[in-house]
Design a protein around this motif. Structure first.
Motif, mmCIF file in Angstrom:
data_model
loop_
_atom_site.group_PDB
_atom_site.id
_atom_site.type_symbol
_atom_site.label_atom_id
_atom_site.label_comp_id
_atom_site.label_asym_id
_atom_site.label_seq_id
_atom_site.Cartn_x
_atom_site.Cartn_y
_atom_site.Cartn_z
ATOM 1 N N GLU A 100 47.341 -18.487 -23.180
ATOM 2 C CA GLU A 100 47.168 -19.933 -23.114
ATOM 3 C C GLU A 100 46.389 -20.417 -24.340
ATOM 4 O O GLU A 100 46.137 -19.666 -25.270
ATOM 5 C CB GLU A 100 46.442 -20.309 -21.822
ATOM 6 N N ALA A 101 45.977 -21.680 -24.312
ATOM 7 C CA ALA A 101 45.180 -22.241 -25.405
ATOM 8 C C ALA A 101 44.092 -23.116 -24.809
ATOM 9 O O ALA A 101 44.215 -23.595 -23.677
ATOM 10 C CB ALA A 101 46.065 -23.054 -26.355
ATOM 11 N N GLY A 102 43.021 -23.301 -25.564
ATOM 12 C CA GLY A 102 41.979 -24.215 -25.139
ATOM 13 C C GLY A 102 40.758 -23.527 -24.563
ATOM 14 O O GLY A 102 40.593 -22.304 -24.628
ATOM 15 N N VAL A 103 39.887 -24.349 -23.977
ATOM 16 C CA VAL A 103 38.582 -23.882 -23.519
ATOM 17 C C VAL A 103 38.708 -22.865 -22.400
ATOM 18 O O VAL A 103 37.957 -21.877 -22.356
ATOM 19 C CB VAL A 103 37.728 -25.086 -23.054
ATOM 20 N N ALA A 104 39.651 -23.059 -21.475
ATOM 21 C CA ALA A 104 39.797 -22.134 -20.349
ATOM 22 C C ALA A 104 40.094 -20.724 -20.842
ATOM 23 O O ALA A 104 39.550 -19.738 -20.316
ATOM 24 C CB ALA A 104 40.896 -22.613 -19.413
ATOM 25 N N ARG A 105 40.934 -20.610 -21.855
ATOM 26 C CA ARG A 105 41.231 -19.295 -22.448
ATOM 27 C C ARG A 105 39.974 -18.657 -23.013
ATOM 28 O O ARG A 105 39.658 -17.496 -22.731
ATOM 29 C CB ARG A 105 42.266 -19.449 -23.550
ATOM 30 N N GLU A 160 27.316 -8.808 -25.555
ATOM 31 C CA GLU A 160 27.115 -9.534 -24.301
ATOM 32 C C GLU A 160 26.336 -10.830 -24.518
ATOM 33 O O GLU A 160 26.715 -11.892 -23.988
ATOM 34 C CB GLU A 160 26.383 -8.628 -23.306
ATOM 35 N N ASP A 161 25.249 -10.776 -25.277
ATOM 36 C CA ASP A 161 24.428 -11.972 -25.506
ATOM 37 C C ASP A 161 25.211 -13.052 -26.240
ATOM 38 O O ASP A 161 25.119 -14.243 -25.912
ATOM 39 C CB ASP A 161 23.180 -11.599 -26.306
ATOM 40 N N HIS A 162 25.973 -12.637 -27.258
ATOM 41 C CA HIS A 162 26.761 -13.610 -28.021
ATOM 42 C C HIS A 162 27.764 -14.313 -27.119
ATOM 43 O O HIS A 162 27.896 -15.553 -27.162
ATOM 44 C CB HIS A 162 27.493 -12.896 -29.161
ATOM 45 N N HIS A 163 28.480 -13.567 -26.315
ATOM 46 C CA HIS A 163 29.530 -14.182 -25.498
ATOM 47 C C HIS A 163 28.970 -14.956 -24.309
ATOM 48 O O HIS A 163 29.607 -15.920 -23.847
ATOM 49 C CB HIS A 163 30.532 -13.117 -25.051
ATOM 50 N N LEU A 164 27.796 -14.571 -23.824
ATOM 51 C CA LEU A 164 27.167 -15.377 -22.784
ATOM 52 C C LEU A 164 26.799 -16.748 -23.333
ATOM 53 O O LEU A 164 27.056 -17.787 -22.698
ATOM 54 C CB LEU A 164 25.932 -14.660 -22.239
ATOM 55 N N ALA A 165 26.205 -16.770 -24.533
ATOM 56 C CA ALA A 165 25.865 -18.047 -25.165
ATOM 57 C C ALA A 165 27.125 -18.859 -25.451
ATOM 58 O O ALA A 165 27.152 -20.084 -25.271
ATOM 59 C CB ALA A 165 25.090 -17.798 -26.454
ATOM 60 N N ARG A 166 28.180 -18.177 -25.890
ATOM 61 C CA ARG A 166 29.444 -18.862 -26.179
ATOM 62 C C ARG A 166 30.050 -19.435 -24.901
ATOM 63 O O ARG A 166 30.563 -20.565 -24.909
ATOM 64 C CB ARG A 166 30.418 -17.883 -26.839
ATOM 65 N N TYR A 167 30.002 -18.693 -23.814
ATOM 66 C CA TYR A 167 30.542 -19.155 -22.533
ATOM 67 C C TYR A 167 29.825 -20.424 -22.074
ATOM 68 O O TYR A 167 30.445 -21.401 -21.644
ATOM 69 C CB TYR A 167 30.388 -18.047 -21.497
ATOM 70 N N ILE A 168 28.501 -20.410 -22.206
ATOM 71 C CA ILE A 168 27.711 -21.586 -21.794
ATOM 72 C C ILE A 168 28.022 -22.776 -22.691
ATOM 73 O O ILE A 168 28.202 -23.914 -22.214
ATOM 74 C CB ILE A 168 26.211 -21.239 -21.832
ATOM 75 N N GLU A 169 28.097 -22.533 -23.991
ATOM 76 C CA GLU A 169 28.374 -23.615 -24.928
ATOM 77 C C GLU A 169 29.756 -24.231 -24.678
ATOM 78 O O GLU A 169 29.918 -25.450 -24.721
ATOM 79 C CB GLU A 169 28.294 -23.074 -26.362
ATOM 80 N N GLY A 222 31.344 -24.303 -21.866
ATOM 81 C CA GLY A 222 31.276 -25.073 -20.632
ATOM 82 C C GLY A 222 30.637 -26.429 -20.837
ATOM 83 O O GLY A 222 31.097 -27.437 -20.288
ATOM 84 N N ARG A 223 29.593 -26.481 -21.636
ATOM 85 C CA ARG A 223 28.942 -27.762 -21.911
ATOM 86 C C ARG A 223 29.870 -28.686 -22.680
ATOM 87 O O ARG A 223 29.937 -29.885 -22.413
ATOM 88 C CB ARG A 223 27.665 -27.528 -22.711
ATOM 89 N N ALA A 224 30.590 -28.125 -23.646
ATOM 90 C CA ALA A 224 31.512 -28.944 -24.443
ATOM 91 C C ALA A 224 32.615 -29.514 -23.561
ATOM 92 O O ALA A 224 33.057 -30.652 -23.741
ATOM 93 C CB ALA A 224 32.087 -28.120 -25.575
ATOM 94 N N ALA A 225 33.088 -28.703 -22.609
ATOM 95 C CA ALA A 225 34.189 -29.145 -21.747
ATOM 96 C C ALA A 225 33.748 -30.230 -20.768
ATOM 97 O O ALA A 225 34.553 -31.072 -20.342
ATOM 98 C CB ALA A 225 34.745 -27.958 -20.974
ATOM 99 N N SER A 226 32.449 -30.245 -20.423
ATOM 100 C CA SER A 226 31.953 -31.219 -19.430
ATOM 101 C C SER A 226 31.620 -32.570 -20.042
ATOM 102 O O SER A 226 31.370 -33.525 -19.303
ATOM 103 C CB SER A 226 30.704 -30.646 -18.738
ATOM 104 N N LYS A 227 31.625 -32.653 -21.364
ATOM 105 C CA LYS A 227 31.288 -33.931 -22.017
ATOM 106 C C LYS A 227 32.450 -34.909 -21.951
ATOM 107 O O LYS A 227 33.606 -34.519 -21.974
ATOM 108 C CB LYS A 227 30.882 -33.674 -23.484
#
Length: 379
Positions: free
Chosen positions: A304-309, A363-372, A374-379
């Motif tokens: 797929e494409a986008g934030v969910a991917r 792990e730390d990099h992707h956890l921060a990326r996952y959170i970021e 999610g925040r971008a998608a909620s705006k």
């Protein structure tokens, strides 16, 4: 969602697992991993003859698969055998060329499928901290072509590759996603310097320096400055591969540990009879199934494409990093001191699980990326 593999995937997985079990035992693998090349060209060719690399691409790119689950079944089997041949870079470079390459560049995919060419992915740089857009290597116009200057770190098998897929900045600032371009660079091109060394989990990597490397115009992959989208596409498949490889390695570590608990005796009974060890092993089994679910979710989302991917991919890498470290630690502790010995395959599986966490973002990099994300998608 249907999680059942197709007949073709099951046949490929069965063939590959059988080949690994019969032809790529631990002693053979250890000898290959510690060799001067860090892999076996003969084994690389034999693996390719099984159609492994062809499974990474669809028919339009010369393959017969291309789905996330095609990648997953291959790398799960490779993880079970701790295979050190350069399949991850074949996947990433090939997906980048299939995504944005011209006809001549896409012809390289056919050579990789046949085993006639080896490509290395040269993107990470010293101090980049896994940030895909942090590119300092520069590419400037030079007549009708390009001139590259910079350095790349931890490039898999660069010392024996035929070509490198190199990211370089053609415009913008060091952290900008816009302005990154990709180039196919012959490893023996003038100005390319490769210093390789062993990895602690087997195989070899290299530091690559680019000093006024002159390239023709057709070395550019895709459009100038649009390379980040191609990188995101290709690295996504690499994350699926690493998650699946880790699951395969975890399964073997689990099998070895269960066998040890059944056979090692203390006070006249198998140590697996002790409830405290049973509880620890049960927790490990549950964690491995969670890792498997995360890898399946990533394989389902990668097309797929986008934030969910991107969130599914990062979530899988977070799970694999955390669970891989726990499986490695628990397996060794349940074995006792023997778990750390070089002669026991388990210690090598543990090292590989730990090192997978550090490839394509820890792990730390992707956890921060996952959170970021999610925040971008909620705006």
């Amino acid at each position: 969602m249907n999680f059942q593999h197709t007949d073709d995937r099951r046949m490929l997985a069965d063939s590959l697992n059988r080949f690994v079990a019969e032809q790529y035992g631990f002693e053979a693998r250890d000898k290959i991993a510690r060799s001067d090349e860090g892999f076996s060209r003969d084994m690389w060719q034999r693996f390719c003859e099984l159609g492994i690399v062809g499974a990474f691409f669809d028919e339009a790119a010369g393959g017969f698969g291309g789905d996330g689950f095609d990648v997953a079944v291959v790398f799960e089997a490779l993880g079970r055998g701790l295979v050190v041949e350069p399949f991850l870079d074949a996947l990433i470079v090939g997906r980048a060329l299939a995504h944005a390459g011209n006809d001549a560049q896409r012809a390289l995919i056919a050579k990789m499928i046949d085993g006639a060419a080896i490509a290395s992915f040269a993107h990470d740089e010293p101090g980049s901290h896994y940030e895909s857009a942090r590119v300092s290597t520069r590419a400037t116009r030079h007549g009708d072509g390009w001139k590259l200057n910079g350095a790349k770190g931890v490039v898999q098998q660069a010392g024996h590759a035929d070509v490198l897929l190199v990211s370089a900045r053609t415009s913008g600032g060091e952290y900008d996603t816009a302005g990154i371009s990709l180039f196919i660079v012959p490893r023996d091109a003038q100005g390319v310097s490769v210093r390789d060394h062993r990895k602690i989990d087997g195989g070899r990597v290299a530091e690559v320096s680019l000093d006024d490397v002159t390239l023709a115009a057709d070395a550019l992959v895709g459009n100038e400055g649009d390379g980040h989208a191609t990188l995101t596409h290709a690295i996504g498949y690499g994350l699926v591969a690493l998650a699946s490889e880790a699951v395969g390695a975890m399964d073997v570590a689990k099998e070895h540990t269960l066998e040890y608990l059944r056979t090692r005796k203390q006070f006249g009974v198998p140590i697996g009879a002790f409830q405290a060890l049973q509880h620890r092993m049960a927790d490990v089994l549950l964690e491995i199934e969670q890792a498997r679910s995360a890898a399946i979710n990533a394989a389902a989302a990668v097309g797929e494409a986008g934030v969910a991917r991107e969130r599914a991919l990062s979530a899988a890498k977070v799970s694999i990093g955390r669970i891989g470290a726990r499986v490695a630690e628990e397996s060794i502790q349940l074995h006792g001191g023997i778990g750390m010995t070089w002669e026991l395959p388990l210690s090598h599986y543990a090292k590989r699980l730990v090192m997978i966490d550090h490839q394509l973002g820890d792990e730390d990099h992707h956890l921060a990326r996952y959170i970021e994300l999610g925040r971008a998608a909620s705006k």
